[in-house]
Design a protein around this motif. Sequence first.
Motif, short mmCIF file in Angstrom:
data_model
loop_
_atom_site.label_atom_id
_atom_site.label_comp_id
_atom_site.label_asym_id
_atom_site.label_seq_id
_atom_site.Cartn_x
_atom_site.Cartn_y
_atom_site.Cartn_z
N LYS A 163 0.97 -1.01 -0.15
CA LYS A 163 -0.16 -0.06 0.16
C LYS A 163 1.05 1.34 0.08
O LYS A 163 1.73 1.39 0.98
CB LYS A 163 -0.85 -0.09 1.08
CG LYS A 163 -1.87 1.17 1.11
CD LYS A 163 -2.77 0.95 2.45
CE LYS A 163 -3.87 2.22 2.25
NZ LYS A 163 -3.54 3.34 1.78
N LEU A 164 0.66 2.11 -1.01
CA LEU A 164 1.92 3.22 -1.02
C LEU A 164 1.31 4.03 -0.02
O LEU A 164 0.35 4.36 0.40
CB LEU A 164 1.51 3.75 -2.69
CG LEU A 164 1.88 2.99 -3.72
CD1 LEU A 164 1.82 3.57 -4.92
CD2 LEU A 164 3.21 2.48 -3.61
N GLN A 174 4.31 8.27 -2.07
CA GLN A 174 4.50 7.66 -3.36
C GLN A 174 3.26 7.79 -4.16
O GLN A 174 3.53 7.76 -5.25
CB GLN A 174 4.72 6.17 -2.61
CG GLN A 174 5.93 5.72 -2.19
CD GLN A 174 6.05 4.55 -1.74
OE1 GLN A 174 5.23 4.05 -0.90
NE2 GLN A 174 7.13 3.59 -1.76
N VAL A 230 15.60 10.24 -1.82
CA VAL A 230 16.59 9.89 -1.13
C VAL A 230 16.71 8.21 -1.12
O VAL A 230 15.74 7.62 -1.62
CB VAL A 230 16.75 10.42 0.45
CG1 VAL A 230 16.81 11.82 0.37
CG2 VAL A 230 15.38 9.91 1.04
N THR A 231 18.04 7.67 -0.67
CA THR A 231 17.94 6.35 -0.65
C THR A 231 17.00 5.71 0.45
O THR A 231 16.69 6.28 1.42
CB THR A 231 19.47 5.66 -0.44
OG1 THR A 231 19.78 6.64 0.89
CG2 THR A 231 20.26 6.08 -1.32
N SER A 274 13.69 5.72 0.19
CA SER A 274 12.54 6.41 0.14
C SER A 274 11.38 5.66 -0.79
O SER A 274 10.07 6.22 -0.81
CB SER A 274 12.77 7.77 -0.83
OG SER A 274 12.92 7.61 -1.81
N THR A 319 11.89 1.90 -5.66
CA THR A 319 11.77 0.58 -6.23
C THR A 319 10.16 0.24 -6.43
O THR A 319 9.60 -0.22 -7.36
CB THR A 319 12.65 -0.36 -5.71
OG1 THR A 319 13.76 0.17 -5.65
CG2 THR A 319 12.67 -1.63 -6.62
N ARG A 348 13.58 -8.59 -6.19
CA ARG A 348 12.40 -7.85 -6.12
C ARG A 348 11.69 -7.84 -7.51
O ARG A 348 10.30 -7.68 -7.40
CB ARG A 348 12.92 -6.23 -5.88
CG ARG A 348 13.51 -6.36 -4.43
CD ARG A 348 13.99 -5.14 -4.05
NE ARG A 348 12.86 -4.42 -3.67
CZ ARG A 348 12.80 -2.95 -3.03
NH1 ARG A 348 13.89 -2.34 -2.95
NH2 ARG A 348 11.98 -2.09 -2.83
N MET A 365 11.08 5.83 3.88
CA MET A 365 10.17 4.90 4.35
C MET A 365 9.77 5.08 5.93
O MET A 365 10.93 5.08 6.71
CB MET A 365 10.35 3.58 3.95
CG MET A 365 9.46 2.69 3.29
SD MET A 365 7.88 3.62 2.79
CE MET A 365 8.21 4.21 1.21
N ASP A 397 20.93 -3.53 0.80
CA ASP A 397 19.93 -3.40 1.67
C ASP A 397 19.67 -4.38 2.87
O ASP A 397 19.05 -5.07 2.81
CB ASP A 397 18.75 -3.23 0.84
CG ASP A 397 17.60 -2.64 1.52
OD1 ASP A 397 17.88 -1.99 2.51
OD2 ASP A 397 16.17 -2.72 1.04
N ARG A 423 18.80 1.30 7.07
CA ARG A 423 17.75 1.50 6.10
C ARG A 423 16.68 0.60 6.83
O ARG A 423 15.40 0.72 6.36
CB ARG A 423 17.99 0.71 4.85
CG ARG A 423 19.09 1.68 4.15
CD ARG A 423 19.58 0.81 3.01
NE ARG A 423 18.66 0.53 1.78
CZ ARG A 423 18.25 1.08 0.92
NH1 ARG A 423 18.84 2.25 0.77
NH2 ARG A 423 17.40 1.07 0.03
P1 ADP Z 1 14.70 3.04 -2.89
O1 ADP Z 1 14.86 2.17 -4.01
O2 ADP Z 1 14.24 4.48 -2.88
O3 ADP Z 1 16.12 3.04 -2.16
P2 ADP Z 1 13.12 1.01 -1.84
O4 ADP Z 1 12.03 0.86 -2.76
O5 ADP Z 1 14.20 0.10 -1.59
O6 ADP Z 1 13.88 2.46 -1.83
O7 ADP Z 1 12.26 1.11 -0.26
C1 ADP Z 1 12.92 0.93 1.02
C2 ADP Z 1 12.28 -0.02 2.10
O8 ADP Z 1 10.95 0.33 2.37
C3 ADP Z 1 12.26 -1.47 1.38
O9 ADP Z 1 12.53 -2.20 2.18
C4 ADP Z 1 10.71 -1.38 0.68
O10 ADP Z 1 10.25 -2.85 0.75
C5 ADP Z 1 10.05 -0.61 1.74
N1 ADP Z 1 8.89 0.09 1.24
C6 ADP Z 1 8.71 0.72 0.09
N2 ADP Z 1 7.60 1.10 -0.14
C7 ADP Z 1 6.82 0.81 0.67
C8 ADP Z 1 5.40 0.95 1.26
N3 ADP Z 1 4.57 1.66 0.68
N4 ADP Z 1 5.04 0.47 2.66
C9 ADP Z 1 5.84 -0.03 3.16
N5 ADP Z 1 7.24 -0.37 2.87
C10 ADP Z 1 7.30 -0.01 1.83
#
Ligand code: ADP
Length: 804
Positions: A266-267, A271, A295-296, A298, A301, A334, A451, A620, A660
């Motif tokens: 769930k975004l 997001q 940011v890293t 966030s 992905t 992923r 996040m 990660d 993270r």
């Molecule tokens: P980035 O690609 O910007 O570095 P990620 O996509 O890896 O960030 O996200 C960081 C962490 O947050 C990951 O472990 C991911 O599974 C989690 N995450 C991302 N979006 C959500 C969401 N909507 N709800 C819960 N967890 C999320």
Amino acid sequence: MNIASVIVDVPAHQTDKSFDYVIPDQYIGSILPGMRIVVPFGPRKIQGFVVDVKSDSDFTKLREIVEPMDLYPVLTEELLNLGNWLSDVTLCYKISAFQAMLPAALKAKYEKNIVLSKNADPQQLILPLQQLFLDRKELSWEDAIKMGILSEVQKEAANGTIDVVYEVKAKVRKKRLKHIKPILSVEELKNQKNNISARAEKQLKVIDYFIQHHEPVELRRLLEELHISSATVSSLVDKKILEELEVEVYRDPYQNRQFQKTLPLKLTEGQQKVIEPIQQTILINQHKVFLLYGVTGSGKTEIYLQSIQTVLEQGKEAIVLVPEISLTPQMVNRFKGRFGDQVAVLHSGLSAGEKYDEWRKIHKKEVSVVVGARSAIFAPFENIGIIIIDEEHETSYKQEETPRYHARDVAIKRAEYFQCPVVLGSATPSLESFARAQKGVYELLSLPSRMNNRSLPAVEIVDMRDELKKGNRSMFSTSLFEKMQDRIEKRQQIVLLLNKRGYSSFVICRDCGYVVNCPHCEISLTYHRSQQLMKCHYCGHEEHVPQNCPDCLSEHIRYFGTGTQKVEEELGKVLPEARVIRMDVDTTSRKGSHEKLLQAFQEGKADILLGTQMIAKGLDFPNITLVGVLTADTMLHLPDFRSSEKTFQLLTQVSGRAGRHELPGEVVIQTYSPEHYSVVLSGQQDYDQFYQQEMMIRKIRRYPPFYFLTLLTITHEDLLKVVSVTEKVTKYLRSKLSNNAIVLGPVASPIPRINNRYRYQCLIKYKNEPVLTNALKTILDQYQQEMIKTGLQISIDLNPIILM
Ligand code: ADP
Ligand code: ZN
Ligand code: ZN
């Protein structure tokens, strides 16, 4: 429609246009644009790409196509056009552009064969050949060399009795497995049982098997399952009850892995806000370039994944580019976890055969998502709905050899054709992209927080000059050392970054400062401790460390600087209880070793991951709570206007590896330039401030993104030749370009000699020079003969990333 226009595989100016050939009757209708064929060219037979099929030609006396090489076009109409465009914008030959779009395995290799001429009588040949050609039609060139009969071959060839032909053979064959299938129907099989002696138990068992499973089965599996030998099957094949067939299978590098199925998350509100405009463009078929600046950690992905989901629901396809070194199993998981078998993966760790198999899945539309490194941008999809480039600032997206393309430009070109969005993602966007977003050329989407509002790690910058003053001669500052001890006690994990390879960098005389250079390349030799050798990283030259300084005869000549091996040794001394995994070019050169090391670290088999920049990305792991950068400034002093940007990006990226997840993270950056803005601002993770400052400098110094660059590098063994050609070229360019263009040169390149070839350059800075491309082409045409005859090289790099 019996004329084919063909781009032949001769990379030269004169052949950089299509040639017409007649399609022989038996191939009419089956030779199509985008297919590879064999054509006669001069005395040879060579490969070519059909670019058009038409009914008449402006030329007479056309030669005939020899044979097709493909059953289906390997390049679509769109890719053929893309190839033409690539050749225009990177100044490469069309044939090089086409070849670049295909997996290496499809790039044919030419094999020379010696054959008997038509009407020649083998009895008439000279003795050794007579014997050879009595029972064969051809002899490979290599065999002839091995047998030492080349001069006889030459004589006969002069008589016209023997010919040499060039054959094009694909390098990699499809992997085939022997299968067995019943010829007879189930009824007939049942009847056959009566004809087989009851003592032939095993044969009966096989027939029973096929009565129950009336379909082809892999031979090996059949033998295993029924505990029989292949002789049993053969006898049934001989009796025409069963038959053998070869079934093509894919070599799936991930076939033995289990992928945990994941569902869309769930975004968050943030997001949701950035995904909406992306999804909107997908739904209305609109081309737009988004810069997803987040940011890293966030959640970028997850945005990629859910945008792809929307694309797949539209029945379309997605391309995701990831830098080679972040194409870790974690990253692949992923995508495979979300989209399963719909994902093909392309990266350089695969064998040529594996790459070819992945490519064929794309070509046959058996997958709809491709995740891959730079060249995956040429995936032969025909209904692309989105192209995503993760870590868009990475310099590895630019290919440093012909064709010198940037994957970002190719992505935008393809997306224009398919009217679909491009998403460029980064925590530290390239200055070029961020500037375009500021100007509204790209649409900026921001994800400003991590996040769950997890805080960014606290960063401490340590001035190593102070450490030295305090009497600490170790490579670890007091602060970093104490923090490492603390994490090891707490059983948390540490990442240590050293921006270098090898045991130490160079060998220097401590008395007079003499540095041992490569005798061919003018760069310092790198000391490799395991072999006790100094090596040149450009030409491979090796030598032993001298006992005495060649210049002042001092004995104090030794290696200087720090390498990963040395840090590893030092760790062994000061933190003997720590388990260390070292990751650098030397420990990861074997296929799959990169993954294995990361896997081991993830499983907690080590406390410290020590490595070069390859560890800065994509990691990660929840247990990493400390990141140490041993020397932040190794990159700052390179002769490259992007060195600050690269330093800022690397430090910010590696800091992002810490904290993270639940555990908070800390970062220690050790440096000799603590006041440098790229170090200070990466410590504050302040991209915006860095952007402002760096843009000011770029503007004053007239560098990208304010100016475009083109770099000409001219090399030859003769220094005078290089200088005079570079002078002429520079003068010519000055005369052609407007007064607004800045033509710098001729000057020696930052690395003035590589492998005994002198290198000079001319750098052009410009804003808008419509005649530039033509002027550059003229230069290439002008010098083509000289390049072929004298080994002169002129390489032209439009928008270079590496300026050395
Ligand atoms: P980035 O690609 O910007 O570095 P990620 O996509 O890896 O960030 O996200 C960081 C962490 O947050 C990951 O472990 C991911 O599974 C989690 N995450 C991302 N979006 C959500 C969401 N909507 N709800 C819960 N967890 C999320
Ligand atoms: Zn000396
Ligand atoms: Zn060298």
